[in-house]
Write a protein that holds these residues in place. Structure first.
Motif, PDB file in Angstrom:
ATOM      1  N   SER A  45      -6.774   0.050 -15.945  1.00 41.32           N
ATOM      2  CA  SER A  45      -5.624  -0.715 -15.668  1.00 41.32           C
ATOM      3  C   SER A  45      -5.788  -1.608 -14.180  1.00 41.32           C
ATOM      4  O   SER A  45      -6.093  -2.948 -14.308  1.00 41.32           O
ATOM      5  CB  SER A  45      -4.248  -0.418 -15.535  1.00 41.32           C
ATOM      6  OG  SER A  45      -4.031   0.054 -17.019  1.00 41.32           O
ATOM      7  N   GLN A  87      -0.432  -3.935 -19.852  1.00 38.68           N
ATOM      8  CA  GLN A  87      -0.039  -2.772 -20.609  1.00 38.68           C
ATOM      9  C   GLN A  87       1.368  -2.515 -20.572  1.00 38.68           C
ATOM     10  O   GLN A  87       1.805  -2.120 -21.648  1.00 38.68           O
ATOM     11  CB  GLN A  87      -0.776  -1.414 -19.583  1.00 38.68           C
ATOM     12  CG  GLN A  87      -0.291  -0.052 -20.405  1.00 38.68           C
ATOM     13  CD  GLN A  87      -1.141   0.863 -19.693  1.00 38.68           C
ATOM     14  OE1 GLN A  87      -1.806   0.677 -18.646  1.00 38.68           O
ATOM     15  NE2 GLN A  87      -1.157   2.267 -20.089  1.00 38.68           N
ATOM     16  N   ASP A 167      -4.920  -5.080 -22.483  1.00 41.37           N
ATOM     17  CA  ASP A 167      -4.598  -3.393 -21.917  1.00 41.37           C
ATOM     18  C   ASP A 167      -3.746  -2.752 -22.850  1.00 41.37           C
ATOM     19  O   ASP A 167      -2.675  -2.879 -22.886  1.00 41.37           O
ATOM     20  CB  ASP A 167      -4.014  -3.458 -20.474  1.00 41.37           C
ATOM     21  CG  ASP A 167      -4.301  -2.212 -19.873  1.00 41.37           C
ATOM     22  OD1 ASP A 167      -4.509  -1.062 -20.590  1.00 41.37           O
ATOM     23  OD2 ASP A 167      -3.810  -2.277 -18.701  1.00 41.37           O
ATOM     24  N   GLU A 168      -4.212  -1.839 -23.802  1.00 43.57           N
ATOM     25  CA  GLU A 168      -3.790  -1.274 -24.569  1.00 43.57           C
ATOM     26  C   GLU A 168      -2.693  -1.829 -25.517  1.00 43.57           C
ATOM     27  O   GLU A 168      -1.241  -1.479 -25.261  1.00 43.57           O
ATOM     28  CB  GLU A 168      -3.105   0.016 -24.071  1.00 43.57           C
ATOM     29  CG  GLU A 168      -4.022   0.971 -23.316  1.00 43.57           C
ATOM     30  CD  GLU A 168      -3.227   2.480 -22.994  1.00 43.57           C
ATOM     31  OE1 GLU A 168      -2.461   2.760 -23.795  1.00 43.57           O
ATOM     32  OE2 GLU A 168      -3.881   3.006 -21.842  1.00 43.57           O
ATOM     33  N   GLY A 402       0.055   4.048 -17.066  1.00 46.34           N
ATOM     34  CA  GLY A 402       0.946   3.960 -18.051  1.00 46.34           C
ATOM     35  C   GLY A 402       1.056   5.531 -18.670  1.00 46.34           C
ATOM     36  O   GLY A 402       2.181   5.900 -19.139  1.00 46.34           O
TER      37      GLY A 402
HETATM   38 MG   LIG Z   1      -3.766   1.728 -17.728  1.00 47.25          MG
END
Ligand SMILES: [Mg+2]
Ligand SMILES: Nc1ncnc2c1ncn2[C@@H]1O[C@H](COP(=O)(O)OP(=O)(O)OP(=O)(O)O)[C@@H](O)[C@H]1O
Length: 502
Positions: A45, A87, A167-168, A402
């Motif tokens: 990230s 994220q 991001d995810e 995260g």
């Molecule tokens: Mg991350």
């Protein structure tokens, strides 16, 4: 090779004295999808926040179309065509969907007035491209986690993006939603947009990416075409060692173990109806179903954060009321699926968050002065147990990656030593190694006689962790599966209504 759309040269990032990215040199071609993988806290990230202007690098250079550039803020990056879907949700809960999508980029009509109709229409178009049944006028607070994520994606698509970083994005999406996201991604790719895709679900990386880049402890350790790596190899490169079996060996269920938790005729208006189940000490009951089936709502009702009628009992003792304090006092622990909404408080430290629910245990004397030492000792134990990556337990959650926030959230629900534990999407956003640790921890808790409700959208982990599964569909119990019947087909049959259960 044509000029890269984005290229970094020896990017370094320090936070105070800690270096989290070391000499990252990587490039991205127009129309390619690059997968970015690595353990929690590896720096994924952070690297993407640098590309999108949220952070500035400590050292190193950034090139767009071969020209040296620096982004002072996200607007600079957007102007250069680089957009990110972050994220963590970044939406204003009280504004509508279309207001959020256009926040800071409002469409103005003649005279400089906001053209609400145009923004609403365009939002509706974008949402339908994502096959998302969301009303552009709905307020964000009314949306589920999955819907919020789709709004974030819309927001990034509003700009003429040349580079889109995700991001995810799929941690809160179901298989159907993931498929439609992949359709959108393929479409963007065919239009020449370069995509960066971060995920801990390695099969997704294999499916959607052209190349994969592996970060380990802030260093780029491998970049290769995705076809050259098996899933095992991706995992091994991430963690730097071989990973043995992901799922633990589950104890045989004992028919003699006492029933520890019972739910009978639980109903909640507009959410679910007549749900009944019981769990023996040491048992892990899976709760499966499609998004919106009512799984999370059942957990919320048990915890008293959602209104419901019906009987709930712990160790034969009926809960006197449906209020959170009674649920906690009765020994029910809860890991919420919405980490940011009701899970943890990011401005607070790891120690404060981990001991939040069990605070009374750390209060001393009549004045209830908090025993900071005891709190710190507990937090330290969780940090070690889950390998939480942080400088100390005094670090605030907003500075953690995260996945590491998720581990703190789990610590928080376990610190009060519950008799019954409900975990909702317990491994959301955590890396393969940490997943394995969390699975083992849950299996150990069960072995100690705790009754566990395991809610997950990842069928693989429901199958790996539960010997008995209650499948829900549209707010009702579609059926129970047990033993060999706990498999992907049977669960999907019940979840989609192709087959009726008992
Ligand atoms: Mg991350
Ligand atoms: N604002 C900040 N202040 C201090 N440290 C930070 C900050 N942001 C990130 N870090 C640290 O940088 C490291 C990398 O974090 P990053 O969020 O990039 O990880 P990640 O690879 O995205 O992990 P995850 O898979 O868990 O999302 C972590 O150790 C994190 O604690």
């Amino acid at each position: 090779m044509p000029e890269a759309v984005v290229r970094t040269e020896k990017i370094r990032k320090d936070f105070s004295a800690v270096t989290v990215l070391k000499d990252i040199s990587i490039e991205l071609q127009a129309g390619e999808t690059l997968g970015l993988i690595g353990e929690n806290g590896a720096g994924k990230s952070t690297l993407m926040k640098i590309l999108s202007g949220i952070y500035q690098p400590t050292a190193g250079a950034l090139f767009i179309d071969g020209k040296s550039t620096s982004f002072r803020n996200p607007s600079d990056a957007k102007a250069a065509g680089v957009s990110i879907v972050p994220q963590e949700f970044n939406l204003c809960p009280d504004l509508s969907v279309s207001e959020n999508v256009y926040l800071g980029d409002e469409i103005k009509g003649p005279g400089g007035l906001l053209d609400r109709a145009a923004m609403r229409d365009r939002t509706r178009e974008l949402l339908s491209e994502l096959s998302a049944a969301i009303d552009p006028d709905a307020r964000i607070v009314e949306l589920s986690a999955a819907q919020k994520q789709l709004v974030e994606i819309c927001k990034a698509l509003v700009h003429e993006a040349r580079v889109l970083i995700l991001d995810e994005p799929t941690t809160v999406l179901t298989k159907i939603e993931i498929d439609s996201l992949f359709r959108v991604m393929r479409d963007l790719r065919s239009r020449g947009i370069a995509l960066v895709y971060i995920s801990h679900k390695l099969w997704e990386i294999a499916e959607i990416c052209d190349r994969v880049a592996v970060l380990r402890d802030g260093e780029l350790v491998h970049v290769a075409p995705v076809a050259t790596l098996s899933l095992e190899e991706m995992a091994r490169r991430m963690v730097g060692r071989e990973l043995s079996d992901v799922f633990p060996k589950l104890a045989e269920p004992s028919a003699e173990a006492p029933v520890l938790f019972e739910v009978e005729g639980l109903s909640s208006p507009n959410a679910f109806e007549n749900i009944s189940f019981s769990i023996r000490a040491g048992e892990i009951l899976g709760l499966a179903g499609l998004m919106g089936a009512g799984r999370t709502e059942v957990a919320e009702a048990v915890m008293g954060v959602r209104r419901a009628t019906g009987r709930i009992a712990v160790a034969g003792k009926e809960l006197r009321s449906h209020r959170p304090m009674d649920a906690v006092a009765a020994g029910i622990g809860y890991l919420s699926e919405d980490r940011q909404g009701s899970g943890v408080m990011v401005p607070f430290t790891i120690a404060e968050n981990a001991t939040l629910v069990s605070l009374p245990r750390y209060s001393r004397g009549l004045l209830g002065i908090v025993d900071r030492k005891g709190e710190a000792a507990s937090a330290e134990r969780w940090k070690g147990l889950f390998s939480i990556k942080a400088t100390s337990t005094d670090q605030c959650l907003e500075e953690l990656s995260g996945g590491n926030q998720q581990k703190v959230s789990l610590a928080k629900s376990l610190d009060p030593e519950p008799k019954v534990l409900i975990v909702d999407e317990p491994t959301r956003g955590v890396d393969v190694g940490a997943k394995r640790d969390i699975y083992r921890l849950i299996a150990d808790l069960a072995a100690k006689g705790i009754a566990i409700i395991f809610i997950s959208s990842e069928l693989e982990e429901v199958i790996g962790m539960c010997r008995r599964v209650l499948v829900m569909r549209e707010g009702r119990a579609a059926g129970f599966l047990e033993g060999a019947a706990v498999n992907e087909e049977e669960i999907m049959y019940l979840a989609t209504g192709i087959r009726e259960g008992v």
